[in-house]
Design an enzyme around this catalytic site. Structure first.
Site, short mmCIF file in Angstrom:
data_model
loop_
_atom_site.label_atom_id
_atom_site.label_comp_id
_atom_site.label_asym_id
_atom_site.label_seq_id
_atom_site.Cartn_x
_atom_site.Cartn_y
_atom_site.Cartn_z
CE LYS A 74 9.16 73.46 79.93
NZ LYS A 74 8.54 73.08 78.66
CD GLU A 108 -24.23 69.33 61.78
OE1 GLU A 108 -24.71 68.60 60.91
OE2 GLU A 108 -24.77 69.54 62.87
CG HIS A 111 3.42 65.23 75.79
ND1 HIS A 111 4.52 66.02 75.46
CD2 HIS A 111 3.09 65.56 77.06
CE1 HIS A 111 4.82 66.78 76.50
NE2 HIS A 111 3.97 66.52 77.47
#
Ligand code: R5P
Length: 287
Positions: free
Chosen positions: A184, A36, A124
């Protein structure tokens, strides 16, 4: 103001502190025996503007970020800005199948809980920024990539898929060289297919530019194609270099001469600094 470096982004945080001419906070980030995380910011943050710099990849760095936010809140920081140079989980940005989590939104919800502002580099998809309930700022790495490639006398730049085209177009404009893209098709997370097409690259120094290199599968196909068409020197360049497994080896075997990324993820390939761009953006907002 204090710049608080997370373990994932120490180099970038140092660069940011230098560019903003502000102190870097001393921190102690450790792991207990059970793994942790333990976090302590060893500065008096009361009434200070605090910038926490931490990429959310790989997973352990996410919990460290949450704890750093909590520590800053607990210390009565005036404002907390979370700077996540690479926003991990950004690609799971919608439900592709029923029952799935929208991971990019889940992470945004958690970060928003204890922050006043969020900043990331080349998310993104732009709409990820709308997942935050606090003001969110997007920085483009394109100017830094263009400057880097200009020095390398790159004569042609390629987008390895249509999604990368807008960024490549912007970079090509800044370099002053021609550009194109490859169509692609992704078969699965490790396999992609491309639609070959002719480019004027014979004997030229070329660069293929994407936002992320993960397994390297996307880039490998483009590298092979440009090599086949007689490119003299091939660079693969990205903002976020994850370089999973033996991605660098696969890229070299395909014929790539140089692997370069920005330092949003700190690796041996992160030769392009984005701290100047982040500093510039923050200074514009403050003005
Ligand atoms: C996809 O949409 C991204 O822009 C990248 O092309 C992708 O994440 C690269 O992944 P890989 O290196 O695994 O082909």
């Amino acid at each position: 103001m204090y710049i608080v470096p997370g373990l994932a982004s120490q180099h970038l945080a140092r660069g940011l502190a230098e560019h903003l001419n502000q102190p870097l906070a001393k921190t102690s980030i450790q792991r207990f025996a059970d793994n942790e995380a333990y976090v302590r910011i060893e500065e008096n943050l009361k009434n200070q503007d605090v910038l926490i710099v931490q990429t959310t990849y790989p997973d352990p760095h996410i919990i460290e970020l949450f704890l750093l936010q909590d520590a800053a809140k607990e210390a009565h920081a005036k404002t907390i800005t979370v700077i996540t140079p690479y926003y991990g989980y950004g690609r799971q940005d919608k439900k592709f199948k029923d029952g799935e989590a929208i991971s990019a939104r889940a992470l945004a919800n958690h970060i928003s809980l204890q922050a006043d502002q969020f900043l990331t580099v080349d998310p993104h998809k732009d709409y990820l920024m709308d997942f935050f309930s606090i003001p969110s700022i997007r920085v483009s790495a394109a100017p830094a990539i263009a400057e880097f490639l200009k020095k390398k006398n790159i004569e042609f730049v390629l987008a390895p898929d249509k999604g990368a085209l807008a960024r490549v177009q912007e970079i090509a404009k800044q370099i002053g060289c021609p550009y194109d893209f490859i169509e692609k098709k992704r078969i699965d997370s490790h396999t992609v297919q491309i639609q070959p097409k002719p480019f004027n690259v014979c004997n030229k120094s070329v660069a293929i530019i994407d936002d992320i290199i993960s397994t390297g599968g996307t880039m490998v196909q483009s590298v092979k194609e440009l090599k086949k068409q007689g490119a003299r020197d091939i660079s693969v360049v990205c903002t976020h270099g994850l370089f999973i497994g033996d991605a660098p080896k696969k890229l070299r075997l395909a014929g790539c001469n140089h692997i370069c990324s920005t330092d949003t993820i700190e690796t041996q390939y992160s030769t392009i600094a984005v701290a100047p761009l982040i500093a510039e953006k923050l200074q514009t907002i403050v003005k």
